[in-house]
Design a protein around this motif. Structure first.
Motif, PDB file in Angstrom:
ATOM      1  N   ALA A  11      19.239  17.771  -8.975  1.00 20.89           N
ATOM      2  CA  ALA A  11      20.452  17.138  -8.745  1.00 20.89           C
ATOM      3  C   ALA A  11      21.309  18.105  -9.673  1.00 20.89           C
ATOM      4  O   ALA A  11      21.067  18.070 -10.780  1.00 20.89           O
ATOM      5  CB  ALA A  11      20.165  15.834  -9.307  1.00 20.89           C
ATOM      6  N   GLN A  13      23.909  17.500 -11.328  1.00 23.33           N
ATOM      7  CA  GLN A  13      24.692  16.573 -12.320  1.00 23.33           C
ATOM      8  C   GLN A  13      24.375  16.571 -13.731  1.00 23.33           C
ATOM      9  O   GLN A  13      23.094  16.812 -14.101  1.00 23.33           O
ATOM     10  CB  GLN A  13      24.572  15.149 -11.824  1.00 23.33           C
ATOM     11  CG  GLN A  13      23.206  14.589 -11.803  1.00 23.33           C
ATOM     12  CD  GLN A  13      23.059  13.000 -11.154  1.00 23.33           C
ATOM     13  OE1 GLN A  13      23.922  12.661 -10.868  1.00 23.33           O
ATOM     14  NE2 GLN A  13      21.996  12.524 -11.524  1.00 23.33           N
ATOM     15  N   ASN A  37      19.205  20.773  -3.462  1.00 21.63           N
ATOM     16  CA  ASN A  37      20.383  20.181  -4.103  1.00 21.63           C
ATOM     17  C   ASN A  37      20.675  18.965  -3.410  1.00 21.63           C
ATOM     18  O   ASN A  37      20.005  18.457  -2.478  1.00 21.63           O
ATOM     19  CB  ASN A  37      21.534  21.123  -4.580  1.00 21.63           C
ATOM     20  CG  ASN A  37      22.202  21.639  -3.422  1.00 21.63           C
ATOM     21  OD1 ASN A  37      22.080  21.123  -2.236  1.00 21.63           O
ATOM     22  ND2 ASN A  37      22.952  22.920  -3.753  1.00 21.63           N
ATOM     23  N   PRO A  43      28.464  12.465  -9.950  1.00 15.08           N
ATOM     24  CA  PRO A  43      27.007  12.163 -10.187  1.00 15.08           C
ATOM     25  C   PRO A  43      26.642  10.895  -9.395  1.00 15.08           C
ATOM     26  O   PRO A  43      27.433   9.894  -9.337  1.00 15.08           O
ATOM     27  CB  PRO A  43      27.090  11.855 -11.680  1.00 15.08           C
ATOM     28  CG  PRO A  43      28.162  12.869 -12.168  1.00 15.08           C
ATOM     29  CD  PRO A  43      29.338  12.885 -11.040  1.00 15.08           C
ATOM     30  N   HIS A  52      29.351  18.013 -12.770  1.00 17.79           N
ATOM     31  CA  HIS A  52      28.924  17.981 -11.360  1.00 17.79           C
ATOM     32  C   HIS A  52      29.191  19.152 -10.757  1.00 17.79           C
ATOM     33  O   HIS A  52      30.205  19.646 -10.886  1.00 17.79           O
ATOM     34  CB  HIS A  52      29.256  16.747 -10.687  1.00 17.79           C
ATOM     35  CG  HIS A  52      28.415  16.452  -9.485  1.00 17.79           C
ATOM     36  ND1 HIS A  52      28.802  16.899  -8.456  1.00 17.79           N
ATOM     37  CD2 HIS A  52      27.388  15.594  -9.330  1.00 17.79           C
ATOM     38  CE1 HIS A  52      27.786  16.926  -7.161  1.00 17.79           C
ATOM     39  NE2 HIS A  52      27.170  15.819  -7.658  1.00 17.79           N
ATOM     40  N   SER A 242      16.832  15.596 -12.556  1.00 16.69           N
ATOM     41  CA  SER A 242      18.126  15.665 -12.824  1.00 16.69           C
ATOM     42  C   SER A 242      18.592  16.082 -14.154  1.00 16.69           C
ATOM     43  O   SER A 242      17.565  16.140 -15.252  1.00 16.69           O
ATOM     44  CB  SER A 242      18.644  14.190 -12.746  1.00 16.69           C
ATOM     45  OG  SER A 242      20.233  14.155 -13.167  1.00 16.69           O
ATOM     46  N   TYR A 246      16.290  19.217 -17.175  1.00 16.53           N
ATOM     47  CA  TYR A 246      15.572  19.300 -15.882  1.00 16.53           C
ATOM     48  C   TYR A 246      14.002  19.461 -16.362  1.00 16.53           C
ATOM     49  O   TYR A 246      13.119  19.291 -15.466  1.00 16.53           O
ATOM     50  CB  TYR A 246      15.933  20.661 -15.240  1.00 16.53           C
ATOM     51  CG  TYR A 246      17.392  20.422 -14.354  1.00 16.53           C
ATOM     52  CD1 TYR A 246      17.746  19.458 -13.446  1.00 16.53           C
ATOM     53  CD2 TYR A 246      18.418  21.276 -14.968  1.00 16.53           C
ATOM     54  CE1 TYR A 246      18.844  19.128 -12.755  1.00 16.53           C
ATOM     55  CE2 TYR A 246      19.364  21.026 -14.242  1.00 16.53           C
ATOM     56  CZ  TYR A 246      19.793  20.001 -13.260  1.00 16.53           C
ATOM     57  OH  TYR A 246      21.038  20.023 -12.745  1.00 16.53           O
TER      58      TYR A 246
END
Length: 263
Positions: A11, A13, A37, A43, A52, A242, A246
């Motif tokens: 993600a 974000q 992605n 987000p 983001h 996310s 990560y």
């Protein structure tokens, strides 16, 4: 041996791009099969106005950065770009990702869109769920036709992944156009919708077994839920991670890779 692949959705974000770049390197080295992605502008969780990044420019960077992993959006929002432009973007990323005369590695994930804030903030008409699905059904033949006209052509038949589970419209679109169907559903729902998808495939003269089933792991024990989904026909499993950290899900990803390799 059952051919199962593991994907990870990074993600984009709540993290710097350096963190995203480093995560891509680490996951490819670990042996992840597919990196995704998403195609949003804000987000989807956490601080609504947090860090983001836009998805398709990121895919072009991943195409150049990586060497063997497949990648794409899970999923592109059909509403945000003209279909012909989107086809050309995908073809270009496909070529960027090719190495040493081989074929590209893009998976073209697409859906009808749902996140209203994206539409409102960027000036797109939100419409209704039905109108967005109708637009997706109209766009996909245009995208496929544009791929036949581009010079140079794509390096391969770019695999199309369609996400969603609407039984009347979405699964009919899947039957007509998808190489991969991402179901966003639990095991019981998946089995029911598989039967509906098979009916749509029969109506358009297509073998449902041509479509790869994609899902996430179920709740609870990873191996047990994975085994049950494999029995149901799922062959692509995706784990979502996310920012800002990560790496907190790295053990889960390693466990999924070990499970894959033991099949």
């Amino acid at each position: 041996m059952t051919q199962v692949r593991i994907g990870v959705q990074i993600a984009p974000q709540h993290a710097s791009y350096q963190q995203i770049r480093d995560t891509v390197v680490e996951l490819e080295q670990l042996g992840v099969d597919v990196l995704f992605n998403w195609d949003h502008f804000y987000p989807l969780s956490g601080e609504p106005d947090g860090l983001h990044f836009e998805g398709w420019t990121m895919l072009a960077a991943w195409a150049e950065q990586t060497t063997h992993v497949e990648f794409g959006c899970l999923v592109t929002c059909n509403s945000y770009r003209n279909p012909e432009l989107l086809a050309d973007m995908a073809r270009s990323v496909d070529h960027i990702s090719a190495r040493d005369g081989g074929t590209g590695r893009l998976i073209f994930g697409i859906g009808s869109g749902w996140f209203e804030r994206d539409y409102d903030e960027y000036g797109y008409e939100f419409g209704t769920a039905g109108s967005r699905l109708d637009a997706l059904a109209e766009s996909l033949p245009r995208i496929e036709e544009r791929w036949t006209k581009l010079n140079p052509a794509p390096t391969r038949d770019i695999p199309v992944l369609i996400g969603g589970g609407g039984e009347k419209k979405t699964l009919r679109i899947v039957a007509k156009h998808a190489d991969i169907w991402h179901s966003f559903s639990d095991l019981e729902t998946l089995n029911r919708k598989k039967a509906i998808l098979a009916q749509h495939c029969e109506a358009v003269g297509r073998d449902v077994n041509e479509i790869t089933l994609s899902s996430t792991f179920g709740k609870g024990d990873l191996a047990a839920s994975g085994d049950a989904l494999v029995e149901a026909g799922v062959r692509l499993f995706t784990i979502g991670i996310s920012g800002p950290d990560y790496r907190k899900d790295l053990d889960t990803i390693k466990a999924a890779l070990a499970w894959r390799d033991a099949l």
